[in-house]
Design an enzyme around this catalytic site. Structure first.
Site, PDB file in Angstrom:
ATOM      1  N   PRO A   1       0.887  -1.365  -0.022  1.00 60.99           N
ATOM      2  CA  PRO A   1       0.068  -0.178   0.112  1.00 60.99           C
ATOM      3  C   PRO A   1       0.910   1.374   0.085  1.00 60.99           C
ATOM      4  O   PRO A   1       2.032   1.140   0.470  1.00 60.99           O
ATOM      5  CB  PRO A   1      -0.747   0.145   1.473  1.00 60.99           C
ATOM      6  CG  PRO A   1      -0.290  -1.350   2.129  1.00 60.99           C
ATOM      7  CD  PRO A   1       1.005  -1.881   1.236  1.00 60.99           C
TER       8      PRO A   1
ATOM      9  N   ASP B   1      -3.634   4.541  -2.122  1.00 61.70           N
ATOM     10  CA  ASP B   1      -4.803   4.720  -1.232  1.00 61.70           C
ATOM     11  C   ASP B   1      -5.384   6.126  -1.904  1.00 61.70           C
ATOM     12  O   ASP B   1      -5.041   6.969  -1.480  1.00 61.70           O
ATOM     13  CB  ASP B   1      -4.420   4.966   0.377  1.00 61.70           C
ATOM     14  CG  ASP B   1      -5.519   5.330   1.122  1.00 61.70           C
ATOM     15  OD1 ASP B   1      -6.602   5.296   0.846  1.00 61.70           O
ATOM     16  OD2 ASP B   1      -5.387   5.120   2.420  1.00 61.70           O
TER      17      ASP B   1
ATOM     18  N   ARG C   1      -3.976   0.520   8.939  1.00 61.51           N
ATOM     19  CA  ARG C   1      -3.745   1.027   7.647  1.00 61.51           C
ATOM     20  C   ARG C   1      -3.366   0.242   6.611  1.00 61.51           C
ATOM     21  O   ARG C   1      -2.840  -0.987   6.832  1.00 61.51           O
ATOM     22  CB  ARG C   1      -2.525   1.967   7.727  1.00 61.51           C
ATOM     23  CG  ARG C   1      -2.715   3.250   8.536  1.00 61.51           C
ATOM     24  CD  ARG C   1      -1.497   3.573   9.577  1.00 61.51           C
ATOM     25  NE  ARG C   1      -2.006   2.678  10.650  1.00 61.51           N
ATOM     26  CZ  ARG C   1      -1.180   2.306  11.743  1.00 61.51           C
ATOM     27  NH1 ARG C   1      -0.005   2.441  11.522  1.00 61.51           N
ATOM     28  NH2 ARG C   1      -1.530   1.498  12.707  1.00 61.51           N
TER      29      ARG C   1
ATOM     30  N   ASP D   1       5.409   0.807   2.668  1.00 60.70           N
ATOM     31  CA  ASP D   1       6.453   1.553   1.703  1.00 60.70           C
ATOM     32  C   ASP D   1       7.384   2.272   2.429  1.00 60.70           C
ATOM     33  O   ASP D   1       8.212   3.265   2.084  1.00 60.70           O
ATOM     34  CB  ASP D   1       5.512   2.391   0.913  1.00 60.70           C
ATOM     35  CG  ASP D   1       4.957   3.606   1.595  1.00 60.70           C
ATOM     36  OD1 ASP D   1       4.775   3.716   2.870  1.00 60.70           O
ATOM     37  OD2 ASP D   1       4.290   4.644   1.013  1.00 60.70           O
ATOM     38  N   ASP D   2       7.448   2.212   4.005  1.00 60.72           N
ATOM     39  CA  ASP D   2       8.601   2.865   4.568  1.00 60.72           C
ATOM     40  C   ASP D   2       9.456   2.088   5.359  1.00 60.72           C
ATOM     41  O   ASP D   2      10.539   2.361   6.130  1.00 60.72           O
ATOM     42  CB  ASP D   2       7.910   3.794   5.654  1.00 60.72           C
ATOM     43  CG  ASP D   2       6.743   3.373   6.650  1.00 60.72           C
ATOM     44  OD1 ASP D   2       6.566   2.139   6.453  1.00 60.72           O
ATOM     45  OD2 ASP D   2       6.478   3.777   7.576  1.00 60.72           O
TER      46      ASP D   2
ATOM     47  N   GLU E   1      -2.724  -8.899  11.341  1.00 64.42           N
ATOM     48  CA  GLU E   1      -1.981 -10.055  10.617  1.00 64.42           C
ATOM     49  C   GLU E   1      -2.764 -11.403  10.882  1.00 64.42           C
ATOM     50  O   GLU E   1      -2.686 -12.308  10.218  1.00 64.42           O
ATOM     51  CB  GLU E   1      -0.607  -9.918  11.258  1.00 64.42           C
ATOM     52  CG  GLU E   1       0.343  -8.681  10.750  1.00 64.42           C
ATOM     53  CD  GLU E   1       0.018  -7.594  11.699  1.00 64.42           C
ATOM     54  OE1 GLU E   1      -0.670  -7.627  12.519  1.00 64.42           O
ATOM     55  OE2 GLU E   1       0.719  -6.550  11.397  1.00 64.42           O
TER      56      GLU E   1
ATOM     57  N   ARG F   1      10.355   4.097  10.286  1.00 65.06           N
ATOM     58  CA  ARG F   1       9.437   4.971  10.165  1.00 65.06           C
ATOM     59  C   ARG F   1      10.163   6.288   9.815  1.00 65.06           C
ATOM     60  O   ARG F   1      10.908   6.870  10.437  1.00 65.06           O
ATOM     61  CB  ARG F   1       8.464   5.142  11.415  1.00 65.06           C
ATOM     62  CG  ARG F   1       7.576   3.768  11.567  1.00 65.06           C
ATOM     63  CD  ARG F   1       6.653   3.951  12.762  1.00 65.06           C
ATOM     64  NE  ARG F   1       5.989   5.130  12.394  1.00 65.06           N
ATOM     65  CZ  ARG F   1       4.626   5.104  11.728  1.00 65.06           C
ATOM     66  NH1 ARG F   1       4.282   4.384  10.949  1.00 65.06           N
ATOM     67  NH2 ARG F   1       4.115   6.327  11.721  1.00 65.06           N
TER      68      ARG F   1
HETATM   69  C1  UGA Z   1       2.324  -1.288  11.259  1.00 66.56           C
HETATM   70  C2  UGA Z   1       2.529  -2.273  10.121  1.00 66.56           C
HETATM   71  O1  UGA Z   1       3.917  -2.279   9.769  1.00 66.56           O
HETATM   72  C3  UGA Z   1       1.742  -2.126   8.949  1.00 66.56           C
HETATM   73  O2  UGA Z   1       1.877  -3.393   7.962  1.00 66.56           O
HETATM   74  C4  UGA Z   1       0.284  -2.260   9.267  1.00 66.56           C
HETATM   75  O3  UGA Z   1      -0.560  -2.119   8.264  1.00 66.56           O
HETATM   76  C5  UGA Z   1      -0.028  -1.220  10.425  1.00 66.56           C
HETATM   77  O4  UGA Z   1       0.914  -1.268  11.501  1.00 66.56           O
HETATM   78  C6  UGA Z   1      -1.336  -1.300  10.954  1.00 66.56           C
HETATM   79  O5  UGA Z   1      -1.508  -2.162  12.093  1.00 66.56           O
HETATM   80  O6  UGA Z   1      -2.288  -1.109  10.289  1.00 66.56           O
HETATM   81  P1  UGA Z   1       3.038   1.387  10.421  1.00 66.56           P
HETATM   82  O7  UGA Z   1       4.303   1.235  10.131  1.00 66.56           O
HETATM   83  O8  UGA Z   1       2.642   1.845  11.763  1.00 66.56           O
HETATM   84  O9  UGA Z   1       2.315  -0.063  10.265  1.00 66.56           O
HETATM   85  O10 UGA Z   1       2.065   2.063   9.432  1.00 66.56           O
HETATM   86  P2  UGA Z   1       2.325   2.809   7.967  1.00 66.56           P
HETATM   87  O11 UGA Z   1       3.746   2.544   7.333  1.00 66.56           O
HETATM   88  O12 UGA Z   1       1.923   4.205   8.328  1.00 66.56           O
HETATM   89  O13 UGA Z   1       1.169   2.258   7.100  1.00 66.56           O
HETATM   90  C7  UGA Z   1       1.395   0.929   6.508  1.00 66.56           C
HETATM   91  C8  UGA Z   1       1.021   0.874   4.968  1.00 66.56           C
HETATM   92  O14 UGA Z   1      -0.181   1.482   4.587  1.00 66.56           O
HETATM   93  C9  UGA Z   1       2.002   1.759   4.428  1.00 66.56           C
HETATM   94  O15 UGA Z   1       2.710   1.035   3.105  1.00 66.56           O
HETATM   95  C10 UGA Z   1       1.477   2.985   4.114  1.00 66.56           C
HETATM   96  O16 UGA Z   1       1.928   3.856   2.941  1.00 66.56           O
HETATM   97  C11 UGA Z   1      -0.158   2.628   3.848  1.00 66.56           C
HETATM   98  N1  UGA Z   1      -0.813   3.475   4.248  1.00 66.56           N
HETATM   99  C12 UGA Z   1      -0.970   4.240   5.270  1.00 66.56           C
HETATM  100  C13 UGA Z   1      -1.850   4.074   3.219  1.00 66.56           C
HETATM  101  O17 UGA Z   1      -2.194   3.136   2.252  1.00 66.56           O
HETATM  102  N2  UGA Z   1      -2.985   5.011   3.657  1.00 66.56           N
HETATM  103  C14 UGA Z   1      -2.821   5.507   4.939  1.00 66.56           C
HETATM  104  O18 UGA Z   1      -3.716   6.444   5.150  1.00 66.56           O
HETATM  105  C15 UGA Z   1      -1.786   5.336   5.705  1.00 66.56           C
HETATM  106 MN    MN Z   2       5.253   1.545   8.069  1.00 62.80          MN
END
Ligand code: UGA
Ligand code: MN
Length: 326
Positions: A82, A113, A156, A186-187, A272, A301
């Site tokens: 995502p 998204d 997310r 993606d991070d 998960e 992050r």
């Molecule tokens: C942690 C996990 O690493 C994620 O895989 C998991 O989805 C998330 O917790 C969760 O519990 O939902 P974290 O690093 O805190 O994630 O979250 P982000 O990296 O901000 O988001 C995960 C992915 O979703 C990223 O690839 C980001 O680009 C995407 N994302 C985030 C969206 O597509 N839309 C959003 O509004 C925010």
């Molecule tokens: Mn992340």
């Protein structure tokens, strides 16, 4: 007699002069011809050399941009990722692409998204040199994180990963395609070794994740070759107390269980598990990375960049040039 003599003289002078001129012309013309053809020849060789170099450089550039040679005998890694629009998006995608370029048989499924595919991501993918599929789906309004929300409040990337799974089921063939499915943020930061480890996953494979859960790492604890519990501070009793970056699923398992997906309405930390519990038991997990003792992926992050001065300029009606993509 005098006239005859002078005519003879005149003829002689004329003869000598014209022969001289002719000789001079031949000599000079010949000489000129010679230089010109020699110079031309060297010029031609130089141009040919340059062209060859140019072609060599172009080929090298293509090779560098292209993935290493695909290997028909290796299973493909389908990385569902995502991604969402923000200041650091292109920087993150660049960083990741330059890792994935080194991975054989890699298929990047990037899911935005958003309601439609953005120009930035479209352009980026077209020139990244990696095999990709570009998809998009917007997170439903009531599940979107607000600017002021802590990031753990809502899951997310859920609908995006589900759309990626749907694409696999609609486009790949259970009998023909061999591969492994990985859910990438993606991070995060990915070691190349991670992809070698996961490539031959038979069911579901697992490994440690660095810098996650408020700890240096979380990991599956392995005893006698089997995962027996989870090393994590927060809720180790969860069915699969593992971060998204810590497991991969065999493609066939995804294609055989067509209804299995991530649950949007899930308790915090159970995303998960919402997928894995329908695919595998703890006993069946395949521990990788030296019995889950090596960290090959980091839940990094990226800091949100400050835009204080940029915002001053916007307020002053002098925003930065929007034609410059960042
Ligand atoms: C942690 C996990 O690493 C994620 O895989 C998991 O989805 C998330 O917790 C969760 O519990 O939902 P974290 O690093 O805190 O994630 O979250 P982000 O990296 O901000 O988001 C995960 C992915 O979703 C990223 O690839 C980001 O680009 C995407 N994302 C985030 C969206 O597509 N839309 C959003 O509004 C925010
Ligand atoms: Mn992340």
């Amino acid at each position: 007699m005098v006239r005859l003599l002078s005519l003879k003289k005149l003829l002689m002078v004329y003869f000598v002069m014209s022969t001289g001129a002719l000789l001079w012309l031949i000599l000079n013309f010949g000489l000129f011809c010679d230089t010109s053809s020699k110079e031309e020849e060297t010029l031609l060789t130089k141009t040919k050399d340059l062209r060859q170099w140019e072609e060599r450089l172009r080929r090298r550039e293509r090779d560098l941009l292209k993935k290493p040679q695909e290997d028909a005998n290796l299973p493909t890694i389908y990385a569902i990722m995502p991604t969402h629009t923000r200041h650091v998006q292109k920087a993150e995608l660049t960083r990741l692409a330059q890792t994935f370029l080194h991975v054989k048989n890699f298929h990047w499924i990037l899911v935005e998204d958003s309601d439609s595919q953005t120009d930035l991501v479209t352009r980026f993918l077209a020139s990244c040199g990696i095999k990709y599929t570009h998809l998009n789906i917007k997170t439903p309004e009531n599940y979107q994180l607000k600017e002021t929300d802590p990031n753990w409040l809502k899951p997310r990337g859920v609908e995006q990963r589900n759309v990626g799974l749907q694409w696999l089921r609609e486009n790949l063939d259970l009998d023909r395609d061999r591969g492994v499915v990985y859910f990438a943020d993606d991070d995060n930061t990915y070691s190349l070794q991670l992809f070698d480890e996961m490539r031959h996953t038979r069911g579901v494979s697992v490994w440690p994740v660095g810098l996650v859960g408020g700890m240096r790492f979380e990991r599956p604890v392995v005893e006698h070759g089997k995962v027996v519990r989870w090393y994590t501070y927060w809720r180790p009793e969860r069915p699969f107390a593992i971060d998204m970056a810590g497991f991969a699923v065999n493609l066939q398992l995804i294609l055989e269980n067509r209804q299995v997906k991530f649950e949007l309405r899930v308790r915090r930390g159970y995303l998960e598990s919402s997928l894995l519990q329908h695919l595998v038991t703890m006993d069946e997990l395949e521990p990788l990375a030296d019995n889950c003792t090596k960290v090959l992926v980091w839940h990094t992050r990226t800091e949100k960049p400050k835009m204080k001065q940029e915002n001053f300029l916007i307020q002053a009606g002098r925003p930065s040039d929007p034609r410059i993509e960042v």
